[in-house]
Scaffold this motif. Structure first.
Motif, PDB file in Angstrom:
ATOM      1  N   ARG A 116       0.737  -1.038   0.035  1.00  0.00           N
ATOM      2  CA  ARG A 116      -0.050  -0.112   0.080  1.00  0.00           C
ATOM      3  C   ARG A 116       0.883   1.211   0.064  1.00  0.00           C
ATOM      4  NH1 ARG A 116      -5.131   0.736   1.491  1.00  0.00           N
ATOM      5  NH2 ARG A 116      -5.459  -1.554   1.798  1.00  0.00           N
ATOM      6  N   THR A 117       0.471   2.196  -0.668  1.00  0.00           N
ATOM      7  CA  THR A 117       1.240   3.479  -0.778  1.00  0.00           C
ATOM      8  C   THR A 117       0.243   4.592  -0.340  1.00  0.00           C
ATOM      9  OG1 THR A 117       1.167   4.289  -3.032  1.00  0.00           O
ATOM     10  CG2 THR A 117       2.692   2.815  -2.563  1.00  0.00           C
ATOM     11  N   HIS A 118       0.818   5.669   0.504  1.00  0.00           N
ATOM     12  CA  HIS A 118      -0.229   6.635   0.754  1.00  0.00           C
ATOM     13  C   HIS A 118       0.055   7.864   0.253  1.00  0.00           C
ATOM     14  CE1 HIS A 118      -2.811   5.572   4.516  1.00  0.00           C
ATOM     15  NE2 HIS A 118      -3.118   4.732   3.426  1.00  0.00           N
ATOM     16  N   GLY A 119      -0.038   8.012  -1.152  1.00  0.00           N
ATOM     17  CA  GLY A 119       0.422   9.211  -1.804  1.00  0.00           C
ATOM     18  C   GLY A 119       1.852   9.859  -1.616  1.00  0.00           C
ATOM     19  N   PRO A 120       1.683  11.021  -0.717  1.00  0.00           N
ATOM     20  CA  PRO A 120       2.842  11.427  -0.445  1.00  0.00           C
ATOM     21  C   PRO A 120       3.291  11.059   1.011  1.00  0.00           C
ATOM     22  CG  PRO A 120       1.229  13.048  -0.118  1.00  0.00           C
ATOM     23  CD  PRO A 120       0.643  12.069  -0.838  1.00  0.00           C
ATOM     24  N   GLY A 121       2.569  10.096   1.380  1.00  0.00           N
ATOM     25  CA  GLY A 121       2.780   9.734   2.966  1.00  0.00           C
ATOM     26  C   GLY A 121       3.684   8.457   2.819  1.00  0.00           C
ATOM     27  N   SER A 124      -4.365 -10.681   8.400  1.00  0.00           N
ATOM     28  CA  SER A 124      -4.089  -9.451   8.730  1.00  0.00           C
ATOM     29  C   SER A 124      -4.224  -8.402   7.679  1.00  0.00           C
ATOM     30  CB  SER A 124      -2.735  -9.390   9.398  1.00  0.00           C
ATOM     31  OG  SER A 124      -2.665  -8.680  10.295  1.00  0.00           O
ATOM     32  N   ASP A 125      -3.877  -8.612   6.666  1.00  0.00           N
ATOM     33  CA  ASP A 125      -3.746  -7.877   5.476  1.00  0.00           C
ATOM     34  C   ASP A 125      -5.088  -7.547   5.192  1.00  0.00           C
ATOM     35  OD1 ASP A 125      -1.265  -7.839   4.992  1.00  0.00           O
ATOM     36  OD2 ASP A 125      -1.054  -9.335   3.409  1.00  0.00           O
ATOM     37  N   LYS A 126      -6.170  -8.335   5.115  1.00  0.00           N
ATOM     38  CA  LYS A 126      -7.671  -8.061   4.783  1.00  0.00           C
ATOM     39  C   LYS A 126      -8.135  -6.935   5.869  1.00  0.00           C
ATOM     40  CE  LYS A 126      -8.448 -12.561   3.029  1.00  0.00           C
ATOM     41  NZ  LYS A 126      -9.108 -14.025   3.476  1.00  0.00           N
ATOM     42  N   ILE A 127      -7.822  -7.182   7.140  1.00  0.00           N
ATOM     43  CA  ILE A 127      -8.253  -5.979   8.077  1.00  0.00           C
ATOM     44  C   ILE A 127      -7.401  -4.601   7.896  1.00  0.00           C
ATOM     45  CG2 ILE A 127      -8.314  -5.451  10.524  1.00  0.00           C
ATOM     46  CD1 ILE A 127      -7.876  -8.241  11.282  1.00  0.00           C
ATOM     47  N   ASP A 128      -6.286  -4.668   7.275  1.00  0.00           N
ATOM     48  CA  ASP A 128      -5.251  -3.664   6.807  1.00  0.00           C
ATOM     49  C   ASP A 128      -5.902  -2.807   5.851  1.00  0.00           C
ATOM     50  OD1 ASP A 128      -3.690  -2.983   8.836  1.00  0.00           O
ATOM     51  OD2 ASP A 128      -2.157  -4.300   7.974  1.00  0.00           O
ATOM     52  N   VAL A 129      -6.735  -3.714   4.729  1.00  0.00           N
ATOM     53  CA  VAL A 129      -7.369  -3.071   3.777  1.00  0.00           C
ATOM     54  C   VAL A 129      -8.163  -1.995   4.109  1.00  0.00           C
ATOM     55  CG1 VAL A 129      -8.840  -3.200   1.762  1.00  0.00           C
ATOM     56  CG2 VAL A 129      -7.136  -4.943   2.084  1.00  0.00           C
ATOM     57  N   LEU A 130      -9.011  -2.095   5.171  1.00  0.00           N
ATOM     58  CA  LEU A 130      -9.639  -1.139   5.644  1.00  0.00           C
ATOM     59  C   LEU A 130      -9.079   0.095   6.641  1.00  0.00           C
ATOM     60  CD1 LEU A 130     -12.796  -0.435   5.982  1.00  0.00           C
ATOM     61  CD2 LEU A 130     -12.944  -1.865   7.812  1.00  0.00           C
ATOM     62  N   MET A 131      -8.162  -0.675   7.655  1.00  0.00           N
ATOM     63  CA  MET A 131      -7.603   0.064   8.582  1.00  0.00           C
ATOM     64  C   MET A 131      -6.652   1.307   8.122  1.00  0.00           C
ATOM     65  SD  MET A 131      -9.329  -0.450  11.386  1.00  0.00           S
ATOM     66  CE  MET A 131     -10.173  -1.706  12.252  1.00  0.00           C
ATOM     67  N   HIS A 156      -6.606   2.532   5.154  1.00  0.00           N
ATOM     68  CA  HIS A 156      -7.159   2.959   3.736  1.00  0.00           C
ATOM     69  C   HIS A 156      -6.652   4.202   3.556  1.00  0.00           C
ATOM     70  CE1 HIS A 156     -10.265   4.192   0.963  1.00  0.00           C
ATOM     71  NE2 HIS A 156     -10.315   2.877   0.495  1.00  0.00           N
ATOM     72  N   ARG A 157      -6.666   4.613   2.531  1.00  0.00           N
ATOM     73  CA  ARG A 157      -5.831   5.794   2.115  1.00  0.00           C
ATOM     74  C   ARG A 157      -6.851   6.911   2.634  1.00  0.00           C
ATOM     75  NH1 ARG A 157      -3.945   5.659  -3.806  1.00  0.00           N
ATOM     76  NH2 ARG A 157      -3.164   3.646  -2.684  1.00  0.00           N
ATOM     77  N   ALA A 215      -0.184   4.891  13.958  1.00  0.00           N
ATOM     78  CA  ALA A 215       1.183   5.559  13.598  1.00  0.00           C
ATOM     79  C   ALA A 215       1.513   5.707  12.073  1.00  0.00           C
ATOM     80  CB  ALA A 215       2.385   5.114  14.271  1.00  0.00           C
ATOM     81  N   PHE A 216       0.917   4.496  11.440  1.00  0.00           N
ATOM     82  CA  PHE A 216       1.153   4.667   9.921  1.00  0.00           C
ATOM     83  C   PHE A 216       0.317   5.719   9.370  1.00  0.00           C
ATOM     84  CE2 PHE A 216      -0.338   3.230   5.858  1.00  0.00           C
ATOM     85  CZ  PHE A 216       0.702   3.317   5.044  1.00  0.00           C
ATOM     86  N   VAL A 217      -1.060   5.818   9.642  1.00  0.00           N
ATOM     87  CA  VAL A 217      -1.935   6.473   9.153  1.00  0.00           C
ATOM     88  C   VAL A 217      -1.619   7.915   9.351  1.00  0.00           C
ATOM     89  CG1 VAL A 217      -4.249   7.196   9.132  1.00  0.00           C
ATOM     90  CG2 VAL A 217      -3.935   4.752   9.012  1.00  0.00           C
TER      91      VAL A 217
END
Lengths: 100, 49, 692
Positions: free
Chosen positions: A63-68, C281-288, C290-291, C387-389
């Motif tokens: 997954r990539t988050h645009g500029p993030g 875990s990846d399936k949950i992460d698709v939502l959590m 999400h861009r 932290a990622f988001v």
């Protein structure tokens, strides 16, 4: 010929072997990649290696988050990498190595 | 009274936003690349993809 | 026989090390800090076969370089304290990466036992490990465990103790780095003087390898020793030689060879390593992650945490409040009445101790629920996603995603928030985060807002005003963090490199231990610093006593209380600073209450009640608001809100900042800086608003 500038020192030999190396930050999602070189401070490089991100490792951008930041899969591990560090990891796509 | 404060804050926020835009334009910062521009390998033709 | 056996527990983060630690030691744990650094040192104790066993849980690390404080702490412990046996917790579903640390432990020459953890997960992913084979290849006993179900823990303890007492041998296989590097290692070893070893506590081969790696810590240590010059020169020559031969820096080549050794061992002992492309875990992460939805989901979860902390836990808080009230009443009955607010033992206990410490203890249920909710988010693996988001947003402040977690905790209480900045590896980033945490409106500021906002805002604007003050704090934190990162705390920001552990159900035991540890620290703080500050403030608010005739002239106990406070040190200081705070729209009474708020923010409300002579119970809150409306303009009210938000973080915050940053400098900079900013903000707000 390599498209990379002169300031790549660490792992330069390895990167130089590939003409199609690109920074991880430019890689597309869900493409199998091989990490071919890193360009970072010594401490960080070693830390990345300890986490498994070392030249030769097979990785995939989940997954990539645009500029993030982006998420990278390596075996069963998932890692979050900041955009800044992703600019400094160089990868080559493995087109003929996709599992069916 | 409270209404006046709200109007004042709205104007101040709008002015700050416009001011930031002008500052960015004048200081030559690209509106897209901001904080990471220093390390960007795409900058200045360093890496042509 | 009364010998003590020391076991060190080492392993990667997310390897289940803490679960194993809890399974081995149960509740007999003790948390302290390593000397000089703020890395938690957790110890557990048990008795077995007549021997006392102490288990030290080392911080979770990926390697033993000097990259982070955690790694250095773990390494120094192993080198300096020489445990009898090292139990290395290894995640079986992630074998190669985990064995990198194992190899480094083996190089230290300590007896190692591997706890091959999460074997159930590995099996479900089609990984079959030939344990006897792997054990033989590494020269280390291996015990299969499933920490979450306490499987294999008994046998792990027995094996570790057998190794510690010498009845079982753990002889780690030597790691060979190939001819070129081995030659250079030999040369460096030759340059050591066997008669006068430079660092006698370190194994010499390990020292030679670290010199090739240019390990900053080892090099620094050697530089201070006489006669190390020759060795350092030799090492520099070897490094230059290896660079020329391999085209890479030696430390990268060494890391490569270690991985070579590991993959060799794994090829011989691991049957199948099918990579599962889409684990649960990846399936949950698709939502959590999400861009678009990632941040809204985070906000909803955070709302849930605060809802639980402030509403679900408010009833027990009220019970504690009534209990404290009853206690005060009983003590008053025993020690005799005596006037309110005079220097008597009764007043000391009831007003000083119970009033001060009580105001913190009343929040204990809220804080415990907050800690529990945070432990759920942490143990389930969500915090890493948060932290990622948030990373991109935080990056703009010159921080990275991990700083977001302490800031969220700051909405509960600054003290645990500042403690939790420990997760940030980079010192500059950590200090910056600490400095701005008090701008997150903590639970103790809510009573101030709850008093002031209804007093100065019409009902339809109250919710918006509360929202604004919270958001304003966050925006100001962003601005100040950016400012700090550009000036006093300038420096490269650490890039975000963080493992996202697979989601899992938290164990009840783990949650309880987590919550208990942090709540206990909070209570300890209340019992020490806040107790001292409360007694001091109580004294300053009651001394010197007013002339007897003025006190006698007071019509009611409330009025008498006002007279005492007005004449006291606090009242006098409030009056003395009146010229300074007048431009903010404050008078001496507001000044007095704001000084009181330094002990604990919510004291502001109580002090206001006293200076206006209305007592401090809930029924009189509306009366107090009426008196404030009569005495202050809305502009003053706004200035008070801002001042309470920004200026003068409470004593407990200053104390914990001093402890966590390791110096008074940062604590005082935080207090002074925020007070200055708060003053400016309140000044601007009052001057502008009063002219509109």
């Amino acid at each position: 010929m390599t498209p990379l500038g002169k300031d790549i020192e660490v792992g330069a030999k390895r990167i130089g072997d590939y003409t199609n190396a690109l920074p991880l930050s430019a890689a597309k999602e869900d493409v199998e990649l091989r990490l071919v070189g890193t360009r970072c401070g010594r401490g960080l490089c070693l830390h990345l290696a300890a986490m498994g991100l070392r030249p030769g490792a097979l990785i995939r951008v989940v997954r990539t988050h645009g500029p993030g930041p982006l998420i990278v899969a390596m075996g069963n591990t998932r890692m979050a990498l900041g955009r800044g560090i992703a600019h400094h990891l160089f990868v080559v796509p493995i087109e003929d190595h996709r599992d069916s | 009274m409270t209404e006046k404060i709200i109007v004042f804050l709205a104007i101040a926020a709008a002015a700050a936003f416009v001011g930031r835009g002008i500052y960015r334009r004048l200081s030559g910062k690209s509106p897209r690349c901001s904080s990471c521009s220093k390390n960007c390998p795409f900058r200045e033709g360093r890496l042509d993809l | 026989m009364a010998s003590t056996i020391k076991i060190a527990l080492a392993g990667n983060p997310n390897s289940g090390k803490t679960t194993i630690f809890n399974a081995i030691t149960g509740a007999r744990q003790h948390v302290a800090n390593y000397a000089g650094v703020t890395v938690e040192r957790k110890e557990g104790y048990f008795k077995k076969n007549g021997a006392d066993v102490v288990v030290v849980d080392l911080p979770g690390t990926y390697s033993l370089t000097a990259y982070s404080v955690e790694e250095k702490v773990a390494r120094d412990f192993l080198l300096d304290e020489r445990p009898d046996v090292v139990v290395n917790v290894v995640d079986a579903s992630n074998l190669e990466r985990n064995l990198y640390l194992t190899v480094q432990l083996m190089e230290l020459g300590l007896p190692v036992v591997i706890a091959l953890n999460m074997t159930d997960v590995a099996k479900s992913r089609g990984v079959e490990i030939d344990i006897p084979r792997l054990s033989a290849l590494l020269g280390i006993p291996i015990v299969a465990t499933v920490g979450t179900k306490s499987q294999g823990v008994e046998s792990l303890v027995e094996t570790a103790l057998a190794v510690a007492t010498g009845s079982l041998v753990s002889k780690p296989a030597p790691i060979r780095y190939g001819r070129e590097i081995e030659e250079e290692i030999a040369k460096i070893l030759d340059s050591f003087d066997p008669a006068a070893p430079l660092l006698p506590q370190y194994p010499s081969r390990w020292l030679a390898v670290k010199l090739l790696e240019e390990d900053s810590d080892v090099v620094e240590k050697l530089k201070t020793l006489p006669g190390a010059d020759a060795v350092l020169r030799k090492a520099a020559a070897s490094i230059a030689h290896l660079r020329g031969v391999t085209g890479d820096t030696p430390e990268i080549v060494l890391a490569d060879r270690r991985y070579g050794f590991i993959s060799g061992a794994c090829q011989e002992s691991v049957a199948s390593t099918v990579e599962m492309r889409h684990i649960m875990s990846d399936k949950i992460d698709v939502l959590m992650t999400h861009r678009v939805l990632g941040i809204p989901i985070l906000l909803v979860l955070m709302y849930g945490v605060f809802y639980a902390a402030f509403y679900a836990a408010s009833a027990p808080g009220e019970w504690i409040g009534s209990l404290l009230g009853w206690l005060g009443f009983q003590i008053s009955a025993i020690l005799g009445p005596g006037a309110h607010g005079t220097l008597t033992l009764r007043s000391l206990i009831v007003d000083g101790v119970i009033g001060g410490v009580g105001s913190v203890i009343v929040f204990l249920p809220n804080v415990m629920v907050l800690f529990l909710a945070i432990a759920v988010l942490e143990d389930s693996g969500y915090m890493a996603r948060a932290a990622f988001v948030m990373d991109h947003l935080m990056h703009k402040m010159g921080l990275h995603g991990k700083s977001f977690i302490p800031m969220i905790i700051g909405f509960g209480c600054s003290v645990p928030a500042i403690m939790s900045t420990r997760i940030i590896e980079n010192r500059l980033g950590r200090l910056t985060t600490m400095m701005v945490i008090p701008l997150m409106s903590c639970g103790a500021r809510l009573p101030i807002y709850a008093l002031l906002i209804p007093a100065f805002f019409a009902p339809q604007y109250r919710a918006a005003a509360l929202w604004f003050i919270y958001v304003f704090g966050v925006l100001l934190a962003i601005a100040i963090a950016r400012l700090l990162r550009g000036t006093v705390l300038k420096g490269e920001s650490h890039p975000l490199v963080m493992e996202l552990p697979p989601y899992r159900f938290p164990t009840v035991k783990g949650l309880l231990i987590h919550t208990w540890e942090r709540s206990w620290l909070y209570v300890k703080k209340a019992g020490t610093i806040i107790l001292a500050a409360s007694v001091l403030l109580w004294f300053a608010a009651n001394w010197p006593a007013p002339p007897a005739d003025r006190l006698a002239a007071a019509a009611s106990p409330e009025e008498a209380h006002t007279v005492v406070l007005a004449n006291s040190l606090v009242g006098r200081v409030g009056r003395a600073i009146e010229p300074v705070i007048a431009p903010l729209g404050f008078d001496w009474r507001a000044g007095t209450a704001l000084i009181g708020a330094t002990a604990a923010k919510e004291v502001f409300v109580a002090q206001m009640g006293i200076v206006f002579g209305v007592g401090e119970s809930a029924d009189t809150l509306e009366e107090l608001r009426g008196k404030m409306r009569a005495n202050y303009s809305q502009a003053s009210g706004i200035a008070m809100l801002l001042f309470a938000l920004i200026a003068s973080p409470c004593v407990a915050t200053v104390a914990i900042t001093r402890k966590e940053s390791g110096s008074w400098k940062w604590a005082l900079l935080q207090w002074g800086g925020l007070t200055a900013v708060g003053y400016m903000m309140a000044l601007v707000a009052y001057q502008v608003a009063s002219r509109l």
